[in-house]
Write a protein that holds these residues in place. Structure first.
Motif, PDB file in Angstrom:
ATOM      1  N   MET A 369      18.123  87.648  19.803  1.00 49.89           N
ATOM      2  CA  MET A 369      16.831  87.085  20.192  1.00 49.89           C
ATOM      3  C   MET A 369      15.736  87.817  19.156  1.00 49.89           C
ATOM      4  SD  MET A 369      15.586  88.048  23.726  1.00 49.89           S
ATOM      5  CE  MET A 369      16.865  87.399  24.355  1.00 49.89           C
ATOM      6  N   SER A 370      14.849  86.785  18.536  1.00 54.88           N
ATOM      7  CA  SER A 370      13.719  87.660  17.862  1.00 54.88           C
ATOM      8  C   SER A 370      12.290  86.934  17.978  1.00 54.88           C
ATOM      9  CB  SER A 370      14.105  87.248  16.361  1.00 54.88           C
ATOM     10  OG  SER A 370      15.167  88.071  15.763  1.00 54.88           O
ATOM     11  N   PHE A 371      11.259  87.706  17.650  1.00 56.62           N
ATOM     12  CA  PHE A 371       9.934  87.134  17.886  1.00 56.62           C
ATOM     13  C   PHE A 371       9.419  87.132  16.692  1.00 56.62           C
ATOM     14  CE2 PHE A 371      11.352  89.368  21.721  1.00 56.62           C
ATOM     15  CZ  PHE A 371      11.141  88.485  22.614  1.00 56.62           C
ATOM     16  N   ASP A 372       8.327  86.330  16.275  1.00 57.47           N
ATOM     17  CA  ASP A 372       7.324  86.654  15.105  1.00 57.47           C
ATOM     18  C   ASP A 372       6.104  87.096  15.792  1.00 57.47           C
ATOM     19  OD1 ASP A 372       5.334  86.103  13.118  1.00 57.47           O
ATOM     20  OD2 ASP A 372       6.412  84.410  12.361  1.00 57.47           O
ATOM     21  N   LEU A 373       5.843  88.404  15.847  1.00 59.94           N
ATOM     22  CA  LEU A 373       4.581  88.866  16.550  1.00 59.94           C
ATOM     23  C   LEU A 373       3.469  88.244  15.793  1.00 59.94           C
ATOM     24  CD1 LEU A 373       5.909  92.539  17.433  1.00 59.94           C
ATOM     25  CD2 LEU A 373       6.477  90.374  18.565  1.00 59.94           C
ATOM     26  N   THR A 374       3.504  87.945  14.567  1.00 58.64           N
ATOM     27  CA  THR A 374       2.252  87.551  13.774  1.00 58.64           C
ATOM     28  C   THR A 374       1.875  86.277  14.187  1.00 58.64           C
ATOM     29  OG1 THR A 374       2.922  88.951  11.840  1.00 58.64           O
ATOM     30  CG2 THR A 374       1.213  87.113  11.560  1.00 58.64           C
ATOM     31  N   HIS A 375       2.841  85.238  14.718  1.00 55.01           N
ATOM     32  CA  HIS A 375       2.327  83.991  15.468  1.00 55.01           C
ATOM     33  C   HIS A 375       1.844  84.335  16.820  1.00 55.01           C
ATOM     34  CE1 HIS A 375       4.490  81.521  12.305  1.00 55.01           C
ATOM     35  NE2 HIS A 375       3.219  81.817  11.887  1.00 55.01           N
ATOM     36  N   TYR A 376       2.570  85.409  17.434  1.00 53.88           N
ATOM     37  CA  TYR A 376       2.391  85.555  19.117  1.00 53.88           C
ATOM     38  C   TYR A 376       1.123  86.233  19.441  1.00 53.88           C
ATOM     39  CZ  TYR A 376       4.645  85.734  23.638  1.00 53.88           C
ATOM     40  OH  TYR A 376       5.133  85.807  24.882  1.00 53.88           O
ATOM     41  N   GLN A 377       1.070  87.371  18.906  1.00 51.24           N
ATOM     42  CA  GLN A 377      -0.199  88.159  19.399  1.00 51.24           C
ATOM     43  C   GLN A 377      -1.389  87.862  18.730  1.00 51.24           C
ATOM     44  OE1 GLN A 377       1.389  91.990  19.673  1.00 51.24           O
ATOM     45  NE2 GLN A 377       3.399  91.724  20.532  1.00 51.24           N
ATOM     46  N   HIS A 391       4.550  89.126   7.494  1.00 49.95           N
ATOM     47  CA  HIS A 391       4.729  89.023   9.275  1.00 49.95           C
ATOM     48  C   HIS A 391       5.470  90.023   9.878  1.00 49.95           C
ATOM     49  CE1 HIS A 391       3.833  84.386   9.930  1.00 49.95           C
ATOM     50  NE2 HIS A 391       3.353  84.720   8.920  1.00 49.95           N
ATOM     51  N   VAL A 392       5.291  90.394  11.074  1.00 50.94           N
ATOM     52  CA  VAL A 392       5.954  91.253  11.788  1.00 50.94           C
ATOM     53  C   VAL A 392       6.707  90.789  12.890  1.00 50.94           C
ATOM     54  CG1 VAL A 392       5.763  93.154  13.463  1.00 50.94           C
ATOM     55  CG2 VAL A 392       3.973  92.569  11.773  1.00 50.94           C
ATOM     56  N   TYR A 393       8.164  90.824  12.559  1.00 49.60           N
ATOM     57  CA  TYR A 393       9.248  90.482  13.543  1.00 49.60           C
ATOM     58  C   TYR A 393       9.534  91.495  14.276  1.00 49.60           C
ATOM     59  CZ  TYR A 393       8.918  86.942   9.741  1.00 49.60           C
ATOM     60  OH  TYR A 393       8.559  86.096   8.759  1.00 49.60           O
ATOM     61  N   GLN A 394      10.149  90.887  15.419  1.00 52.73           N
ATOM     62  CA  GLN A 394      11.018  91.759  16.285  1.00 52.73           C
ATOM     63  C   GLN A 394      12.305  91.390  16.546  1.00 52.73           C
ATOM     64  OE1 GLN A 394      10.369  93.165  20.769  1.00 52.73           O
ATOM     65  NE2 GLN A 394       9.247  94.936  19.453  1.00 52.73           N
ATOM     66  N   THR A 395      13.404  91.962  16.428  1.00 55.30           N
ATOM     67  CA  THR A 395      14.831  91.414  16.684  1.00 55.30           C
ATOM     68  C   THR A 395      15.438  92.381  17.486  1.00 55.30           C
ATOM     69  OG1 THR A 395      14.882  90.549  14.323  1.00 55.30           O
ATOM     70  CG2 THR A 395      16.844  90.917  15.578  1.00 55.30           C
TER      71      THR A 395
END
Length: 513
Positions: A369-377, A391-395
């Motif tokens: 799973m991953s997140f796009d923190l730039t869209h999220y936070q 963009h900052v992602y977290q996998t």
């Protein structure tokens, strides 16, 4: 004067101290191994010139709008969550595994019969919760004749992502599915018989968690709570009239245990002990002093080790996920439906997924799973100094012991890695709901000992907060949000599940809460 010690300064330990501090008869001490409060709710610094923000929230990102205890605590501390729209991108291949809650895809059409049946099955599970609490998801899917693809492509990724069940998803209790869609305190989505997920629901992104917890720490210490950071509880002895806790000071406690410097052991005496830490940590501290029941209930909680890689490697993300809308992703069968076409037109300009998830080709039951923190936070919204930030992602790579041979972590460009962290995660396998959750009431508030934490029910920040309040309530404290119906409902659920009691008559409006 009653002396109470809390082991752990995460969400549950802080909530427990918050409720206990208002009774002048209590002297409250928190012992925390690391150098800050918050547990998994951490924040990390990043380069604002490169990424358009100076920090990220790391272990906890946000939650459903229904998490009222969490937001009530934020409000108490002077913080507010931010609303974001929960867009999800599952898989990548248009024909095999890509689908989203933003617009219909060919995969949704492919499993249309399973999707229609699923709504009826949710109602069956709800009507027989005690039975389905002991039936794992993979068995339930077979019982009702769902296709294997529906489980692999739709059900397992959805539950893994939003309930944090990871690689254990096929083996978790079927009741989690019902909670995800039908429980008013936990649900994230509305079920649709046509598209499975009915809408783009609102989510809440958390404020800077390091500031939330440092503010909470100050609030507690100003009220007389003693918080001993970088201090480790190593042993507990329980007598009829007291609890003796052996402690050591710890340095470099935010890293793995290698390289820690331990101070000399000292002993402190208390009247009550609250374990607001992992179940296996509590069991280790209790040692030979643990009762037979504690060994069985706490020892049944299984933990897994995951690694999160925070990075800005867009090439990696585009290789394994769908980051942008493409017309070929849209359902061919629905292209002439005006309502569905409207979703496609919306997606052309507004497809900005927060969440991504994919199954490994060689084992469809295992996921990444991953997140796009730039869209999220929300802190990324202010980009005056850099209009085009990376963009900052977290996998997150899950379950080291069983799945690391499938990981593609080494494909992330090392030059694009911002942060790497290991996490210890509770497994939500069905045995947890058969042999831990229903038995917590038989060890809680016995032998001057109490337990709280998300692991006592389900791995959510909201559960952690409510469980801390529940222990304090059993110790005679007031529940601080009894006038909030939604918060009170969750609190009553946790109180009943982990302690086997109802709220006091003066605190509830109905029979249960």
């Amino acid at each position: 004067m009653r002396r109470i010690v809390i082991i752990g300064a995460g969400a549950s330990g802080m909530a427990c101290a918050e409720a206990l501090k208002d009774d002048p008869q209590n002297t409250v001490t928190i012992i925390e191994r690391t150098k800050c409060c918050g547990g998994m709710a951490t924040s990390e610094e990043i380069d604002p010139k490169r990424f358009g923000a100076s920090f990220i929230n790391d272990g906890v990102q946000g939650a459903s709008p229904q998490f009222s205890n969490t937001y009530a605590v934020f409000d108490l501390l002077g913080f507010k969550p931010s609303e974001v729209k929960m867009q999800v991108s599952f898989g990548r291949d248009p024909e095999e595994d890509f689908w989203s809650n933003v617009f219909p895809s060919a995969v949704i059409d492919k499993y249309a019969k399973d999707i229609k049946k699923f709504g009826w099955v949710l109602k069956v599970i709800k009507s027989a919760e005690p039975l389905f609490g002991l039936i794992p998801v993979d068995v339930m899917l077979k019982m009702f004749g769902f296709s294997q693809g529906f489980g692999d492509v739709i059900v397992y990724p959805l539950v893994a992502l939003f309930m944090g069940t990871g690689q254990q998803t096929p083996y978790v209790s079927s009741v989690i599915l019902e909670r995800l869609f039908l429980d008013p305190s936990m649900k994230l989505f509305d079920y649709s018989s046509d598209s499975f997920l009915d809408s783009i629901p609102p989510m809440r992104a958390f404020p800077r968690l390091s500031e939330v917890y440092s503010t909470w720490q100050t609030r507690l210490t100003d009220a007389g709570v003693s918080i001993m950071l970088e201090t480790q509880a190593t042993a507990v002895k329980r007598a009829k009239d007291k609890v003796t806790v052996t402690i050591q000071s710890v340095k470099n406690a935010n890293t793995l245990r290698e390289g820690e410097i331990l101070g000399p052991e000292t002993e402190m005496e208390f009247d009550e002990i609250v374990f607001a830490c992992d179940a296996d940590t509590a069991l280790t501290i209790l040692g030979t002093n643990a009762t037979v029941m504690e060994k069985k209930v706490l020892g049944n909680v299984k933990y897994l080790y995951d690694v999160s890689v925070t990075h800005c490697d867009r090439e990696y993300m585009e290789k394994y996920y769908r980051l942008q809308f493409d017309e070929k992703l849209f359902s061919e069968q629905r292209k002439d439906d005006p309502k569905e076409r409207g979703k496609a037109e919306f997606a052309k300009e507004n497809f900005k997924p927060l969440y991504f998830i994919r199954s490994y080709p060689s084992d469809k039951k295992k996921i990444e799973m991953s997140f796009d923190l730039t869209h999220y936070q929300p802190q990324f919204d202010s980009q005056d100094n850099n209009p085009n930030p990376e963009h900052v992602y977290q996998t997150i790579f899950l379950d080291k012991d069983d799945s690391s041979h499938l990981w593609t972590e080494d494909e992330i460009n090392p030059n694009n890695i911002i942060l790497k962290k290991w996490w210890k995660q509770q497994s939500h396998r069905w045995q947890h709901y058969g042999f831990t959750v229903p038995w917590m009431m038989w060890i809680n508030s016995k032998n001057r000992t109490h337990y709280c934490g998300a692991w006592t029910v389900l791995n959510m920040h909201e559960i952690a907060i409510a469980s801390g309040f529940a222990v304090a309530y059993r110790l005679g404290a007031k529940y601080p949000f009894k006038d909030d119906d939604q918060a009170r409902r969750m609190f009553a659920l946790v109180l009943g599940a982990s302690h086997g009691v109802r709220m006091r008559k003066e605190d509830r409006k109905g029979f249960f809460y």
